[in-house]
Enzyme design. Structure first.
Site, mmCIF file in Angstrom:
data_model
loop_
_atom_site.group_PDB
_atom_site.id
_atom_site.type_symbol
_atom_site.label_atom_id
_atom_site.label_comp_id
_atom_site.label_asym_id
_atom_site.label_seq_id
_atom_site.Cartn_x
_atom_site.Cartn_y
_atom_site.Cartn_z
ATOM 1 N N THR A 108 95.082 22.406 48.517
ATOM 2 C CA THR A 108 95.400 23.511 49.425
ATOM 3 C C THR A 108 95.556 23.023 50.861
ATOM 4 O O THR A 108 94.974 22.001 51.230
ATOM 5 C CB THR A 108 94.255 24.549 49.347
ATOM 6 O OG1 THR A 108 94.355 25.440 50.447
ATOM 7 C CG2 THR A 108 92.882 23.888 49.438
ATOM 8 N N ASP A 109 96.268 23.801 51.664
ATOM 9 C CA ASP A 109 96.377 23.467 53.097
ATOM 10 C C ASP A 109 95.083 23.783 53.838
ATOM 11 O O ASP A 109 94.918 23.377 54.991
ATOM 12 C CB ASP A 109 97.558 24.210 53.743
ATOM 13 C CG ASP A 109 97.420 25.728 53.725
ATOM 14 O OD1 ASP A 109 96.493 26.257 53.081
ATOM 15 O OD2 ASP A 109 98.255 26.394 54.368
ATOM 16 N N GLU A 110 94.156 24.496 53.172
ATOM 17 C CA GLU A 110 92.916 24.875 53.868
ATOM 18 C C GLU A 110 92.066 23.662 54.207
ATOM 19 O O GLU A 110 91.183 23.743 55.064
ATOM 20 C CB GLU A 110 92.122 25.888 53.026
ATOM 21 C CG GLU A 110 92.940 27.141 52.761
ATOM 22 C CD GLU A 110 92.136 28.321 52.250
ATOM 23 O OE1 GLU A 110 90.934 28.400 52.529
ATOM 24 O OE2 GLU A 110 92.724 29.162 51.558
ATOM 25 N N TYR A 157 84.698 26.533 50.063
ATOM 26 C CA TYR A 157 85.871 26.299 49.192
ATOM 27 C C TYR A 157 86.708 25.128 49.707
ATOM 28 O O TYR A 157 86.973 24.174 48.980
ATOM 29 C CB TYR A 157 86.736 27.563 49.116
ATOM 30 C CG TYR A 157 88.134 27.306 48.572
ATOM 31 C CD1 TYR A 157 88.322 26.873 47.262
ATOM 32 C CD2 TYR A 157 89.267 27.472 49.379
ATOM 33 C CE1 TYR A 157 89.602 26.618 46.769
ATOM 34 C CE2 TYR A 157 90.548 27.224 48.893
ATOM 35 C CZ TYR A 157 90.700 26.789 47.587
ATOM 36 O OH TYR A 157 91.957 26.530 47.094
ATOM 37 N N LYS A 162 87.450 21.376 48.098
ATOM 38 C CA LYS A 162 88.797 20.877 47.786
ATOM 39 C C LYS A 162 89.060 19.573 48.557
ATOM 40 O O LYS A 162 89.644 18.631 48.025
ATOM 41 C CB LYS A 162 89.869 21.919 48.126
ATOM 42 C CG LYS A 162 89.880 23.143 47.231
ATOM 43 C CD LYS A 162 90.201 22.859 45.770
ATOM 44 C CE LYS A 162 91.616 22.386 45.539
ATOM 45 N NZ LYS A 162 91.924 22.290 44.076
#
Ligand SMILES: NC(=O)c1ccc[n+]([C@@H]2O[C@H](COP(=O)([O-])OP(=O)(O)OC[C@H]3O[C@@H](n4cnc5c(N)ncnc54)[C@H](O)[C@@H]3O)[C@@H](O)[C@H]2O)c1
Length: 352
Positions: free
Chosen positions: A133-135, A158, A162
């Protein structure tokens, strides 16, 4: 082409499995634990197809992963299984560390054992795609985009889990030579999206005439990508991405959350009118702790190196998505009954 997909009963995984089986004609083994987020109903379109198989197993179970890989003998492993909801990670982080970090480690080790014993012509073509993810990049100010070189700076349990798994995947490539490629994608939306996430929750609450919760002032910006565009990108990255490289995936569709919610209201009022404009249901609620202000992806590398382009703009994609939820009550109604929509992710709540 034999592709093992983990998390294929989830939102993005099921779009990927449908794409690989129906559009590409690949043989697919879907390995999924069927947590609350896994739903075999999302795979009705491939059920019964000769190339499709399902195996219920947890990626944290190393012996099961080794067995699945040894029996299926994949050419590619596309790893999507994860705990994926930020609010849930704030309320209870343990499952996120277990699945996203330990599970990814198990899978990398199981894949390494298999790959290192493959015949040389198959070993050279084997790929492990780690889907992220870009998070992991944290939060942007008003300007700028996330590039592949942007330093990691995750904010939530989260995104931290990741980020950890991305580092493991990268290390397994550098240290052991496992043919890993990594993708980091922006927020997805589209059909078969579990109704705890902003877009499906807004559509279904608006249809039911229930409040539309918007965190804070609704000014957080996300860069939205239609899920089928993501599925095609993953296929291309696994097929032609360079080993050890990261590819950012995003549709150049930045929107403030409040504008997303208002647009859904407008689309619904037009295609399924009610006696009260839906935007009157908007209700501002306590913000998410550590809520990143803005995400935006620079997808130039994926576009120029691999020739990928998003087919949907946000306007076309959201129209399709709203229409899909109107047409597919059979899919979401049972989930609405099971999932009460309790607010999660406030500090002070704890499930660990
Ligand atoms: N949703 C997004 O906007 C988005 C954006 C970028 C990247 N991603 C990443 O894409 C991947 C898929 O996301 P999603 O939105 O489809 O998630 P999802 O929550 O809809 O689906 C996750 C799937 O993984 C399965 N799963 C969970 N734990 C498991 C375990 N221990 N063993 C086996 N299976 C397990 C679940 O049953 C479910 O089918 C994730 O890795 C996520 O981090 C998501």
């Amino acid at each position: 082409m034999r592709v093992m997909v983990t998390g294929g009963a989830g939102f993005i995984g099921s779009a990927l499995v449908r794409h690989l089986v129906l559009d590409r004609g690949y043989e697919v083994l879907n390995v999924d634990a069927l947590t609350y987020a896994g739903n075999l109903e999302s795979l009705r379109a491939v059920e019964g197809q000769p190339g499709y198989r399902f195996f219920q197993a947890n990626i944290c179970d190393r012996a099961e992963m080794e067995r699945a890989i040894a029996q299926f003998r994949p050419d590619r492993l596309m790893h999507l299984a994860a705990e994926s909801h930020v609010d849930r990670s704030i309320t209870g982080a343990a499952d996120f560390i277990q699945t996203n970090v330990v599970g990814t480690f198990n899978l990398l080790e199981a894949a390494r054992g298999y790959w290192s014993n493959l015949e040389p012509d198959r070993a050279v073509n084997f790929r492990f795609l780690h889907v992220s993810t870009d998070e992991v990049y944290g939060s942007l100010g008003d300007e700028g985009l996330f590039a592949e070189e942007t330093p990691y700076d995750p904010s939530s349990p989260y995104s931290a889990s990741k980020a950890s798994s991305d580092h493991l995947a990268k290390a397994w490539q550098r240290t052991y030579g496992l043919p890993v490629v990594i993708s980091n994608c922006s927020n997805n939306y589209g059909p078969y999206h579990f109704p705890e996430k902003l877009i499906p929750l807004t559509i279904l609450n608006a249809l039911a005439g229930e409040p539309l919760p918007v965190y804070g002032k609704g000014e957080n910006v996300r860069d939205w990508l239609y899920v089928e565009d993501h599925a095609r990108a993953l296929d291309m990255i696994a097929e032609r991405g360079r080993l050890g490289e990261t590819y950012n995936v995003g549709g150049r569709n930045e929107r403030r959350n409040i504008d997303v919610v208002r647009q859904i209201c407008e689309v619904l009022d037009r295609i399924s009118p009610s006696n009260r404009p839906r935007h009157e249901l908007i209700s501002f609620v306590t913000d998410r702790p550590g809520h990143d202000a803005r995400y935006a992806i620079d997808a130039t590398k994926l576009e120029t190196e691999l020739g990928w382009r998003a087919r949907e703009t946000f306007d076309t994609g959201i129209e399709k998505t709203v229409q899909w939820y109107l047409d597919n009550e059979w899919w979401w109604q049972p989930l609405r009954e099971r999932y009460a929509g309790e607010r999660l992710g406030l500090v002070g709540q704890s499930r660990t």
